[in-house]
Write a protein that holds these residues in place. Structure first.
Motif, PDB file in Angstrom:
ATOM      1  N   SER A   1      35.740 -72.765 -21.919  1.00 50.27           N
ATOM      2  CA  SER A   1      37.179 -73.034 -21.967  1.00 50.27           C
ATOM      3  C   SER A   1      37.654 -73.707 -20.686  1.00 50.27           C
ATOM      4  O   SER A   1      38.530 -74.589 -20.726  1.00 50.27           O
ATOM      5  CB  SER A   1      37.951 -71.726 -22.184  1.00 50.27           C
ATOM      6  N   ARG A   2      37.092 -73.294 -19.560  1.00 51.22           N
ATOM      7  CA  ARG A   2      37.492 -73.928 -18.288  1.00 51.22           C
ATOM      8  C   ARG A   2      37.021 -75.375 -18.214  1.00 51.22           C
ATOM      9  O   ARG A   2      37.724 -76.238 -17.678  1.00 51.22           O
ATOM     10  CB  ARG A   2      36.912 -73.130 -17.113  1.00 51.22           C
TER      11      ARG A   2
ATOM     12  N   SER B   1      32.005 -68.205 -23.222  1.00 47.52           N
ATOM     13  CA  SER B   1      33.188 -68.795 -23.849  1.00 47.52           C
ATOM     14  C   SER B   1      34.276 -69.086 -22.824  1.00 47.52           C
ATOM     15  O   SER B   1      34.977 -70.107 -22.913  1.00 47.52           O
ATOM     16  CB  SER B   1      33.728 -67.882 -24.948  1.00 47.52           C
ATOM     17  N   GLU B   2      34.436 -68.220 -21.824  1.00 48.57           N
ATOM     18  CA  GLU B   2      35.432 -68.456 -20.777  1.00 48.57           C
ATOM     19  C   GLU B   2      35.052 -69.668 -19.930  1.00 48.57           C
ATOM     20  O   GLU B   2      35.913 -70.489 -19.577  1.00 48.57           O
ATOM     21  CB  GLU B   2      35.564 -67.211 -19.901  1.00 48.57           C
TER      22      GLU B   2
ATOM     23  N   HIS C   1      34.652 -72.025 -31.131  1.00 40.62           N
ATOM     24  CA  HIS C   1      35.343 -70.952 -31.860  1.00 40.62           C
ATOM     25  C   HIS C   1      35.195 -71.148 -33.364  1.00 40.62           C
ATOM     26  O   HIS C   1      34.930 -70.192 -34.107  1.00 40.62           O
ATOM     27  CB  HIS C   1      36.818 -70.930 -31.462  1.00 40.62           C
TER      28      HIS C   1
ATOM     29  N   ALA D   1      35.724 -75.756 -26.539  1.00 40.80           N
ATOM     30  CA  ALA D   1      35.825 -74.316 -26.745  1.00 40.80           C
ATOM     31  C   ALA D   1      36.407 -74.031 -28.131  1.00 40.80           C
ATOM     32  O   ALA D   1      35.987 -73.080 -28.805  1.00 40.80           O
ATOM     33  CB  ALA D   1      36.692 -73.688 -25.659  1.00 40.80           C
ATOM     34  N   ASN D   2      37.366 -74.856 -28.547  1.00 45.36           N
ATOM     35  CA  ASN D   2      37.935 -74.695 -29.894  1.00 45.36           C
ATOM     36  C   ASN D   2      36.879 -74.960 -30.965  1.00 45.36           C
ATOM     37  O   ASN D   2      36.816 -74.260 -31.981  1.00 45.36           O
ATOM     38  CB  ASN D   2      39.124 -75.640 -30.087  1.00 45.36           C
TER      39      ASN D   2
ATOM     40  N   SER E   1      36.172 -77.386 -20.970  1.00 48.10           N
ATOM     41  CA  SER E   1      36.754 -78.209 -22.038  1.00 48.10           C
ATOM     42  C   SER E   1      37.375 -77.305 -23.095  1.00 48.10           C
ATOM     43  O   SER E   1      36.662 -76.666 -23.860  1.00 48.10           O
ATOM     44  CB  SER E   1      35.683 -79.097 -22.680  1.00 48.10           C
ATOM     45  N   ARG E   2      38.710 -77.292 -23.136  1.00 49.05           N
ATOM     46  CA  ARG E   2      39.381 -76.478 -24.142  1.00 49.05           C
ATOM     47  C   ARG E   2      39.064 -76.995 -25.548  1.00 49.05           C
ATOM     48  O   ARG E   2      38.934 -76.223 -26.499  1.00 49.05           O
ATOM     49  CB  ARG E   2      40.895 -76.528 -23.892  1.00 49.05           C
ATOM     50  N   ARG E   3      38.933 -78.302 -25.668  1.00 50.88           N
ATOM     51  CA  ARG E   3      38.660 -78.899 -26.977  1.00 50.88           C
ATOM     52  C   ARG E   3      37.308 -78.446 -27.521  1.00 50.88           C
ATOM     53  O   ARG E   3      37.182 -78.084 -28.690  1.00 50.88           O
ATOM     54  CB  ARG E   3      38.703 -80.422 -26.866  1.00 50.88           C
TER      55      ARG E   3
END
Length: 516
Positions: free
Chosen positions: A124-125, A120-121, A135, A131-132, A127-129
């Protein structure tokens, strides 16, 4: 003589029994309503009040507006029938029981589906989008994002069938099959022979198929036939001849898991038309995907969750995790992220639909779609048209030879609005398009069992695989482009050429679209 035997099988078969049973129930209800007409004034007043309360309830319910409208029309237009039919659909004991059991099984498997924090980390690095989105899938779909997973895409049922046989033949511990349709023929007979051989070797084999999907295709005692061959087998939600809405919630998934390290999914069922050994609607175009690696755990647990809905004894889930020493022999690299997901009709989240919408709404260059059906709600239409209006290449491939005439008419009722907004509509001229594929911007793809219709998006148990920055996405897009060369683009000028009654029927059928 053969014709007479066929007629007798139809007359005395279980399909006729189910139809007759349902007709009798409807006639009994009609007789009851007729009896109540003797007390018409009191009865009508009470029903009017009840229908008003039902409409208030429908308006305030957390549900798709299209479903609300589909129910409000019969409740308002035919208060007696509409109100009582809605109440019958809402008050389903079996549905509540199945929902409770599934929630319990998902709780049992939760510890096996924890999100790896390193994955997950890393996501996130990158693509935050996305990663959302991961989630959301973990929280509401219950399945995590994975790295360390290889994927191989199959552009046809024939290619996937060969890979399935190869992987099952190499099984050492267990084989799980969960399919909407199983039908005897070249494909299933070959698989069954292989499964019997593996069972004799000591491999555990479990087979589950849907009660509706194979209702007319297999004998009623077929489960016993499979069990006598040493195989574990069951029907998901067998069809019973009673008026009930829970029978809408079919298991439309297609899953094969081998030894916890290899999984298949896609549009392909276990019947000969899916590998073009039998011609039904011209050439049958289908797709699938094979995963090897960590992400297979989700499909293993997905299968066991459904299998154990009807089981009383606790499952030993640890037994079916992959061997950590297993080597992934595919040549493709293992970069990128893979998120298997399931979708249930028993919660308020349409996970499959939200993933599709996320792909459409965040596309920058293109969204390419293959789907057999196009029965859309307002939200999906607006997302597709807005994407096209902001310059995204939105392109959809549909069948040219449909399997269901009413579904084809409904799909065509959307053509005008979509084409005028810039969406490109194509029809697969060699025959029937059964693939369920989204691909976007060379970075995202979804391959699974979910059609663009209400039944798949809201009413069925479904599954799929979301891929992000994975090498295989280019293979998916390459297949799309090759398929496009076999298609005819539909223009706005083509629409008036359809008979007026077909265009009218397509628009009228929208009233019942949520039921199709």
């Amino acid at each position: 003589m053969g014709y007479i035997k066929k007629m007798l099988r139809v007359i005395f078969g279980r399909t006729m029994f189910a139809v007759v049973s349902l007709v009798i129930q409807i006639l009994v209800l009609a007789a009851a309503f007729r009896f109540l007409t003797f007390y018409l004034a009191y009865f009508y007043g009470a029903v009017t009040l009840l229908s008003a309360l039902v409409i208030i309830y429908i308006l305030n319910k957390e549900d798709n507006p299209s479903f609300k409208m589909s129910w409000m029309i019969p409740v308002t237009a035919v208060p007696v029938f509409g109100t009582f039919f809605y109440m019958l659909a809402e008050l389903q004991i079996m549905e509540r029981f199945m929902e409770k059991k599934l929630i319990s099984r998902m709780d049992e498997t939760e510890s096996y589906l924890e999100q790896n924090l390193k994955v997950s980390e890393q996501l996130s690095r990158v693509s935050r989008r996305n990663a959302n989105l991961a989630h959301y899938i973990k929280k509401y779909g219950h399945y995590p994002a994975y790295g360390n997973t290889n994927a191989q895409y199959f552009p046809s049922g024939e290619a996937m069938f060969e890979a399935m046989k190869r992987e099952m033949a190499a099984a050492k511990r267990f084989i799980f099959l969960e399919f909407f349709i199983i039908e005897r023929g070249e494909m299933w007979d070959c698989i069954l022979e292989l499964l019997e051989a593996k069972s004799r070797e000591g491999v555990e084999v479990r087979i589950m198929y849907d009660g509706m999907g194979s209702f007319t295709l297999l004998p009623h005692n077929y489960i016993k036939v499979l069990q006598e061959k040493g195989l574990m087998a069951k029907i998901f939600s067998p069809i019973r001849p009673v008026l009930s809405s829970y029978q809408n919630n079919r298991d439309h998934r297609k899953i094969l898991v081998v030894d916890g390290h290899t999984a298949f999914t896609g549009g392909i069922n276990l019947a000969d038309e899916y590998i073009n050994r039998k011609v039904r609607f011209g050439h049958w175009k289908d797709t699938g995907i094979m995963l090897k690696g960590d992400a297979v755990t989700s499909f293993t647990m997905m299968f066991l969750q459904m299998w154990n809905i009807s089981e009383k004894e606790p499952e030993k889930y640890d037994k079916y995790l992959r061997d950590p020493e297993y080597f992934y022999p595919l040549e493709l690299n293992m970069e990128g992220f893979v998120i298997p997901y399931g979708d249930s009709p028993f919660d308020t989240e349409a996970v499959g639909k939200e993933i599709y919408l996320d792909i459409i709404n965040n596309a920058r260059q293109y969204v390419h779609i293959m789907t057999p059906y196009l029965i859309l709600d307002y939200e999906m239409v607006k997302s597709l048209t807005f994407a096209a209006k902001r310059g995204v290449d939105v392109s959809i491939i549909l069948p040219h030879i449909p399997d269901k005439k009413y579904a084809f008419l409904l799909a065509k009722s959307h053509y005008g609005e979509l084409i005028r907004s810039g969406v490109k509509i194509w029809e697969y001229t060699p025959g029937f398009m059964h693939a369920k594929v989204f691909t976007s911007d060379d970075t995202k793809a979804a391959v699974g069992t979910i059609n663009l219709d209400f039944r798949s998006l809201y009413l069925h148990f479904e599954c799929g695989t979301y891929l992000y920055r994975n090498e295989v996405i280019r293979e998916v897009e390459r297949d799309y482009q090759e398929t496009l060369s076999l298609c005819k683009r539909i223009s706005i000028e083509d629409i008036p050429n359809d008979p007026w009654y077909e265009r009218f029927a397509g628009r009228a059928l929208r009233l019942f679209a949520p039921l199709m």
